[in-house]
Design a protein around this motif. Sequence first.
Motif, PDB file in Angstrom:
ATOM      1  N   ASP A   9      16.639  34.820   2.686  1.00 56.59           N
ATOM      2  CA  ASP A   9      15.252  34.428   2.502  1.00 56.59           C
ATOM      3  C   ASP A   9      14.467  35.636   2.006  1.00 56.59           C
ATOM      4  O   ASP A   9      14.685  36.768   2.461  1.00 56.59           O
ATOM      5  N   GLU A  10      13.542  35.389   1.098  1.00 57.31           N
ATOM      6  CA  GLU A  10      12.761  36.483   0.519  1.00 57.31           C
ATOM      7  C   GLU A  10      11.959  37.252   1.563  1.00 57.31           C
ATOM      8  O   GLU A  10      11.558  38.392   1.330  1.00 57.31           O
ATOM      9  N   GLY A  11      11.766  36.678   2.746  1.00 56.61           N
ATOM     10  CA  GLY A  11      11.013  37.322   3.802  1.00 56.61           C
ATOM     11  C   GLY A  11      11.686  38.534   4.420  1.00 56.61           C
ATOM     12  O   GLY A  11      11.055  39.260   5.191  1.00 56.61           O
ATOM     13  N   ILE A  12      12.956  38.798   4.091  1.00 57.49           N
ATOM     14  CA  ILE A  12      13.603  39.985   4.663  1.00 57.49           C
ATOM     15  C   ILE A  12      13.491  41.203   3.738  1.00 57.49           C
ATOM     16  O   ILE A  12      13.868  42.300   4.123  1.00 57.49           O
ATOM     17  N   ARG A  13      12.957  40.985   2.544  1.00 57.02           N
ATOM     18  CA  ARG A  13      12.777  42.109   1.611  1.00 57.02           C
ATOM     19  C   ARG A  13      11.762  43.102   2.151  1.00 57.02           C
ATOM     20  O   ARG A  13      10.789  42.738   2.794  1.00 57.02           O
ATOM     21  N   GLY A  14      12.025  44.380   1.872  1.00 58.05           N
ATOM     22  CA  GLY A  14      11.036  45.418   2.137  1.00 58.05           C
ATOM     23  C   GLY A  14      10.806  45.740   3.598  1.00 58.05           C
ATOM     24  O   GLY A  14       9.788  46.322   3.934  1.00 58.05           O
ATOM     25  N   ARG A  15      11.755  45.376   4.460  1.00 61.40           N
ATOM     26  CA  ARG A  15      11.549  45.667   5.883  1.00 61.40           C
ATOM     27  C   ARG A  15      12.863  46.015   6.554  1.00 61.40           C
ATOM     28  O   ARG A  15      13.936  45.641   6.096  1.00 61.40           O
ATOM     29  N   LYS A  16      12.741  46.751   7.639  1.00 58.36           N
ATOM     30  CA  LYS A  16      13.877  47.033   8.508  1.00 58.36           C
ATOM     31  C   LYS A  16      14.015  45.817   9.419  1.00 58.36           C
ATOM     32  O   LYS A  16      13.024  45.357   9.990  1.00 58.36           O
ATOM     33  N   VAL A  17      15.238  45.295   9.519  1.00 62.70           N
ATOM     34  CA  VAL A  17      15.452  44.089  10.318  1.00 62.70           C
ATOM     35  C   VAL A  17      16.522  44.322  11.376  1.00 62.70           C
ATOM     36  O   VAL A  17      17.359  45.220  11.252  1.00 62.70           O
ATOM     37  N   ALA A  18      16.465  43.505  12.404  1.00 63.52           N
ATOM     38  CA  ALA A  18      17.498  43.488  13.443  1.00 63.52           C
ATOM     39  C   ALA A  18      18.290  42.206  13.272  1.00 63.52           C
ATOM     40  O   ALA A  18      17.747  41.169  12.885  1.00 63.52           O
ATOM     41  N   MET A  19      19.584  42.293  13.557  1.00 69.40           N
ATOM     42  CA  MET A  19      20.419  41.101  13.481  1.00 69.40           C
ATOM     43  C   MET A  19      21.626  41.257  14.381  1.00 69.40           C
ATOM     44  O   MET A  19      21.877  42.334  14.915  1.00 69.40           O
ATOM     45  N   GLY A  20      22.354  40.173  14.557  1.00 65.52           N
ATOM     46  CA  GLY A  20      23.563  40.207  15.364  1.00 65.52           C
ATOM     47  C   GLY A  20      24.551  41.212  14.819  1.00 65.52           C
ATOM     48  O   GLY A  20      24.599  41.473  13.610  1.00 65.52           O
ATOM     49  N   ALA A  21      25.335  41.764  15.712  1.00 65.19           N
ATOM     50  CA  ALA A  21      26.296  42.805  15.319  1.00 65.19           C
ATOM     51  C   ALA A  21      27.729  42.408  15.646  1.00 65.19           C
ATOM     52  O   ALA A  21      28.561  43.245  15.948  1.00 65.19           O
ATOM     53  N   GLY A  22      28.012  41.103  15.604  1.00 65.01           N
ATOM     54  CA  GLY A  22      29.388  40.655  15.725  1.00 65.01           C
ATOM     55  C   GLY A  22      29.908  40.462  17.131  1.00 65.01           C
ATOM     56  O   GLY A  22      31.055  40.071  17.312  1.00 65.01           O
ATOM     57  N   GLU A  23      29.070  40.717  18.118  1.00 66.76           N
ATOM     58  CA  GLU A  23      29.538  40.661  19.504  1.00 66.76           C
ATOM     59  C   GLU A  23      28.324  40.501  20.423  1.00 66.76           C
ATOM     60  O   GLU A  23      27.290  41.127  20.187  1.00 66.76           O
ATOM     61  N   HIS A  24      28.465  39.667  21.449  1.00 64.87           N
ATOM     62  CA  HIS A  24      27.373  39.488  22.404  1.00 64.87           C
ATOM     63  C   HIS A  24      27.029  40.828  23.053  1.00 64.87           C
ATOM     64  O   HIS A  24      27.911  41.624  23.350  1.00 64.87           O
ATOM     65  N   GLY A  25      25.732  41.064  23.256  1.00 62.74           N
ATOM     66  CA  GLY A  25      25.287  42.300  23.893  1.00 62.74           C
ATOM     67  C   GLY A  25      25.013  43.428  22.918  1.00 62.74           C
ATOM     68  O   GLY A  25      24.677  44.531  23.335  1.00 62.74           O
ATOM     69  N   TYR A  26      25.150  43.166  21.628  1.00 66.78           N
ATOM     70  CA  TYR A  26      24.894  44.192  20.612  1.00 66.78           C
ATOM     71  C   TYR A  26      24.038  43.611  19.492  1.00 66.78           C
ATOM     72  O   TYR A  26      24.159  42.445  19.139  1.00 66.78           O
TER      73      TYR A  26
END
Length: 161
Positions: free
Chosen positions: A120-137
């Motif tokens: 989505d174009e809304g993730i451009r120009g920003r630092k984002v957080a997302m899942g890292a492949g494992e619960h708790g991270y």
Amino acid sequence: MSAEAEPSGHARVAADAATRGLDIEIFPRPAAGSLVEAAALMGIEPSDIVKSLVVKRSDGSFLFALVPGGRSIAWPKLRAVVGVNKLKMPTADVALDATGYERGTITPLGSTTAWPVFADEGIRGRKVAMGAGEHGYSMFVSGDDLIAAFDATVADISVPE
């Protein structure tokens, strides 16, 4: 190879990011009961959390849709961008088979199959957080760098929840 010898989800994410020259920061994160709570735990806005959704095409292949927190997939928009008439969310077990990740941990980084990425174009120009492949991270990554690392198709593919 035994299950114990396979790399953890966040290790797969880190290895794939390194291969792609993508700068990420993986960190342990306590469980949260909501998007707002998760954002507060990480000191960010809810819209800075990006959901990596695996979507099934009618031909049996998949794609990743990256959508900012507080938004959901706009199915007509995503179908138009992908150029198909039908898309759907797979069951949790099918998503696991398609990516190697459980729901809530899915990310294109380290996926067992390199499916196309639609952001989505809304993730451009920003630092984002997302899942890292494992619960708790979770991980932090530049949205622009993530888009570039996957040569993602960027479009308006979401609507407010």
